[in-house]
Design an enzyme around this catalytic site. Structure first.
Site, mmCIF file in Angstrom:
data_model
loop_
_atom_site.group_PDB
_atom_site.id
_atom_site.type_symbol
_atom_site.label_atom_id
_atom_site.label_comp_id
_atom_site.label_asym_id
_atom_site.label_seq_id
_atom_site.Cartn_x
_atom_site.Cartn_y
_atom_site.Cartn_z
ATOM 1 N N HIS A 1 -35.011 108.438 59.967
ATOM 2 C CA HIS A 1 -34.848 109.344 58.810
ATOM 3 C C HIS A 1 -34.061 108.683 57.680
ATOM 4 C CE1 HIS A 1 -35.756 113.170 61.401
ATOM 5 N NE2 HIS A 1 -36.829 112.441 61.129
ATOM 6 N N CYS B 1 -35.259 103.135 44.004
ATOM 7 C CA CYS B 1 -35.429 103.414 42.580
ATOM 8 C C CYS B 1 -36.763 104.138 42.400
ATOM 9 C CB CYS B 1 -35.428 102.109 41.784
ATOM 10 S SG CYS B 1 -35.888 102.373 40.059
ATOM 11 N N SER C 1 -31.826 118.654 68.527
ATOM 12 C CA SER C 1 -32.332 119.990 68.842
ATOM 13 C C SER C 1 -33.824 119.941 69.185
ATOM 14 C CB SER C 1 -32.103 120.934 67.657
ATOM 15 O OG SER C 1 -32.706 120.391 66.498
ATOM 16 N N CYS D 1 -22.259 114.246 74.720
ATOM 17 C CA CYS D 1 -22.820 112.926 75.057
ATOM 18 C C CYS D 1 -21.749 111.844 75.057
ATOM 19 C CB CYS D 1 -23.970 112.570 74.121
ATOM 20 S SG CYS D 1 -23.523 112.498 72.392
HETATM 21 C C1 BJW Z 1 -24.572 117.498 71.005
HETATM 22 C C2 BJW Z 1 -23.242 117.324 70.696
HETATM 23 C C3 BJW Z 1 -22.560 116.442 71.510
HETATM 24 C C4 BJW Z 1 -23.964 118.700 69.290
HETATM 25 N N1 BJW Z 1 -23.196 115.848 72.517
HETATM 26 N N2 BJW Z 1 -25.179 116.901 72.010
HETATM 27 C C5 BJW Z 1 -44.735 122.983 61.684
HETATM 28 C C6 BJW Z 1 -44.908 122.493 62.955
HETATM 29 C C7 BJW Z 1 -44.644 121.154 63.264
HETATM 30 C C8 BJW Z 1 -44.170 120.290 62.296
HETATM 31 C C9 BJW Z 1 -43.994 120.782 61.037
HETATM 32 C C10 BJW Z 1 -44.268 122.106 60.727
HETATM 33 N N3 BJW Z 1 -43.993 122.304 59.412
HETATM 34 C C11 BJW Z 1 -43.555 121.136 58.881
HETATM 35 C C12 BJW Z 1 -43.546 120.190 59.865
HETATM 36 C C13 BJW Z 1 -43.101 118.772 59.751
HETATM 37 C C14 BJW Z 1 -41.613 118.674 59.564
HETATM 38 C C15 BJW Z 1 -40.921 119.450 60.679
HETATM 39 O O1 BJW Z 1 -40.785 118.997 61.800
HETATM 40 N N4 BJW Z 1 -40.421 120.639 60.371
HETATM 41 C C16 BJW Z 1 -39.790 121.490 61.403
HETATM 42 C C17 BJW Z 1 -38.445 122.001 60.904
HETATM 43 C C18 BJW Z 1 -40.765 122.558 61.777
HETATM 44 N N5 BJW Z 1 -41.280 117.260 59.675
HETATM 45 C C19 BJW Z 1 -41.359 116.457 58.632
HETATM 46 O O2 BJW Z 1 -41.672 116.860 57.512
HETATM 47 C C20 BJW Z 1 -41.111 114.994 58.889
HETATM 48 N N6 BJW Z 1 -42.218 114.246 58.402
HETATM 49 C C21 BJW Z 1 -43.445 114.364 58.922
HETATM 50 O O3 BJW Z 1 -43.701 115.100 59.848
HETATM 51 O O4 BJW Z 1 -44.370 113.543 58.315
HETATM 52 C C22 BJW Z 1 -45.717 113.597 58.796
HETATM 53 C C23 BJW Z 1 -46.044 112.330 59.526
HETATM 54 C C24 BJW Z 1 -45.395 112.038 60.709
HETATM 55 C C25 BJW Z 1 -45.715 110.882 61.409
HETATM 56 C C26 BJW Z 1 -46.662 110.019 60.932
HETATM 57 C C27 BJW Z 1 -47.309 110.309 59.731
HETATM 58 C C28 BJW Z 1 -46.988 111.468 59.035
HETATM 59 C C29 BJW Z 1 -39.850 114.512 58.181
HETATM 60 C C30 BJW Z 1 -38.626 115.137 58.730
HETATM 61 C C31 BJW Z 1 -37.417 114.746 57.903
HETATM 62 C C32 BJW Z 1 -36.135 115.395 58.382
HETATM 63 N N7 BJW Z 1 -35.085 115.132 57.480
HETATM 64 C C33 BJW Z 1 -33.717 115.537 57.821
HETATM 65 C C34 BJW Z 1 -32.775 115.211 56.637
HETATM 66 C C35 BJW Z 1 -32.538 113.710 56.522
HETATM 67 C C36 BJW Z 1 -31.502 113.380 55.512
HETATM 68 C C37 BJW Z 1 -30.115 113.814 55.911
HETATM 69 O O5 BJW Z 1 -29.629 113.352 56.960
HETATM 70 O O6 BJW Z 1 -29.544 114.603 55.188
HETATM 71 O O7 BJW Z 1 -33.300 114.845 58.995
HETATM 72 S S1 BJW Z 1 -33.583 117.254 58.250
HETATM 73 C C38 BJW Z 1 -32.439 117.020 59.556
HETATM 74 O O8 BJW Z 1 -33.067 117.364 60.821
HETATM 75 C C39 BJW Z 1 -32.166 115.502 59.610
HETATM 76 C C40 BJW Z 1 -32.137 115.266 61.093
HETATM 77 O O9 BJW Z 1 -32.358 113.905 61.362
HETATM 78 C C41 BJW Z 1 -33.229 116.169 61.601
HETATM 79 C C42 BJW Z 1 -33.121 116.482 63.075
HETATM 80 O O10 BJW Z 1 -31.966 117.182 63.369
HETATM 81 P P1 BJW Z 1 -31.140 116.869 64.711
HETATM 82 O O11 BJW Z 1 -30.662 115.483 64.672
HETATM 83 O O12 BJW Z 1 -31.920 117.284 65.877
HETATM 84 O O13 BJW Z 1 -29.853 117.794 64.487
HETATM 85 P P2 BJW Z 1 -29.627 119.340 64.866
HETATM 86 O O14 BJW Z 1 -28.461 119.797 64.110
HETATM 87 O O15 BJW Z 1 -30.878 120.110 64.712
HETATM 88 O O16 BJW Z 1 -29.308 119.322 66.416
HETATM 89 C C43 BJW Z 1 -28.125 118.747 66.912
HETATM 90 C C44 BJW Z 1 -28.180 118.778 68.426
HETATM 91 O O17 BJW Z 1 -27.060 118.088 68.921
HETATM 92 C C45 BJW Z 1 -28.132 120.198 69.025
HETATM 93 O O18 BJW Z 1 -29.143 120.310 70.012
HETATM 94 C C46 BJW Z 1 -26.735 120.282 69.672
HETATM 95 O O19 BJW Z 1 -26.723 121.057 70.867
HETATM 96 C C47 BJW Z 1 -26.490 118.828 69.980
HETATM 97 N N8 BJW Z 1 -25.095 118.437 70.041
HETATM 98 N N9 BJW Z 1 -22.941 118.154 69.592
HETATM 99 C C48 BJW Z 1 -24.513 116.134 72.717
HETATM 100 N N10 BJW Z 1 -21.234 116.224 71.300
HETATM 101 ZN ZN ZN Z 2 -35.626 100.156 39.381
#
Ligand code: BJW
Ligand code: ZN
Length: 297
Positions: free
Chosen positions: A148, A156, A246, A288
């Protein structure tokens, strides 16, 4: 069948695996003080993911989005890798690999896919400079995919140059912006980070063209990084370890199903039950930063 939480059975599966992929999410960095997105204190509880995590949001309010990424970036700069980052980084040490993963194919390091943009996993590798040669660290860094994007890269919008920098602030107008005061004032677009830095002097050169920069992070609707390499690796993976995500955001959320459909095993390490649990062969509930060092000792 319900997943096993038998640490020794997991270690055996690990030791017998030829190709391993580790997938991490925000929970990996929670103990380093970096907030998650969806928990009770998660970022998306008070901030709109439509504004702060979509290209449309950036177009609508580049000043607000840059202020958000400025203070998140500062948080990443002041954070330190935790015991979970270090446990994963330790696979780069040949002696650790041969002890825990003697079956690895051609001693190939696990592919480490992180959804986090904080750079802490790479910094945990750099911390091993007393045990590894620069070449070994480089090799290990090449097995890390920040799928990500990175808080320390910008793109740019005009010339598409990607810049890598730990400097902060990225423009003088962002100095002093904190989580508390972010968004209080609108920063004019010409004072936001520009290609070539504040003294770009208006040349048209690639990487110094003066165009508006955006954070090189992957927003919703954009294609995550390294998908080709990840897809190839998932063909061969016999063990996927999923840490602190998650499992709600695709495509990463689908990796476990892919592995299961190809006969591989899935281990999940999470503070609580998560969406991916239905695919788990092993499930370790707990922080973790405590669980991983114990499992991988
Ligand atoms: C602990 C802990 C401890 C706490 N020990 N554990 C409908 C159905 C299916 C898919 C889609 C849909 N509609 C749209 C989509 C696609 C969309 C998507 O998935 N949306 C869903 C919300 C439905 N995805 C996209 O658009 C992606 N692109 C895509 O699909 O392109 C198409 C394609 C793919 C492949 C090939 C070709 C084309 C892009 C997704 C971009 C996500 N961006 C973000 C922001 C990044 C910038 C930033 O950091 O600000 O990324 S959003 C945010 O969520 C961030 C994270 O990386 C991402 C995931 O979150 P994560 O890491 O899971 O965090 P949390 O908070 O959700 O969970 C934390 C976990 O930790 C929890 O479970 C806790 O229990 C645990 N935890 N403390 C162990 N100490
Ligand atoms: Zn430039």
């Amino acid at each position: 069948m319900s997943p096993s939480s038998d640490a020794q059975a997991f270690r055996d599966a690990f030791a017998n695996s030829k190709r391993v992929v580790i997938l991490a999410g925000a929970g990996l960095s929670a103990a380093s003080g970096i907030p998650t997105f969806r928990g009770p204190n998660g970022l998306w509880k008070t901030k709109s993911s439509k504004l702060f995590a979509t290209p449309e949001g950036f177009k609508e309010d580049p000043s607000g989005v840059w202020q958000f990424y400025h203070y998140k970036r500062e948080g990443c700069l002041s954070a330190q890798p935790n015991a979970a980052h270090r446990a994963i980084a330790s696979f780069a040490v040949p002696a650790v690999r041969s002890r825990l993963m003697p079956s690895l194919q051609e001693d190939k390091l696990p592919l480490f896919v992180t959804q986090n943009f904080d750079g802490l996993s790479l910094r945990a590798l750099d911390e091993l400079s007393d045990q590894l040669t620069p070449a070994e660290i480089k090799l290990a860094r090449e097995r890390v995919i920040e799928t990500h994007g990175s808080a320390f890269k910008t793109i740019c919008l005009q010339c598409k140059h990607i810049n890598h920098t730990f400097d902060s602030p990225l423009s003088p107008a962002l100095a002093g912006i904190t989580e508390q005061n972010a968004g209080e004032r609108d920063i004019p677009i010409d004072q936001l980070p520009r290609c070539g830095g504040p003294d770009w002097k208006g040349s048209n050169r690639w990487g110094r063209c003066g165009g508006l920069l955006r954070p090189a992070v992957v927003w919703f609707g954009e294609v995550p990084e390294g998908m080709g390499e990840i897809a190839k690796e998932l063909n061969w993976t016999d063990l996927l370890i999923v840490v602190g995500t998650s499992s709600l955001v695709h495509p990463a959320a689908g990796f476990a199903k892919t592995i299961k459909s190809r006969g591989g095993k899935v281990a999940i390490v999470n503070l609580e039950r998560s969406e991916g649990d239905s695919d788990a062969d092993f499930l370790f509930i707990g922080p973790c930063e405590e669980t991983l060092p114990l499992l991988l000792k």
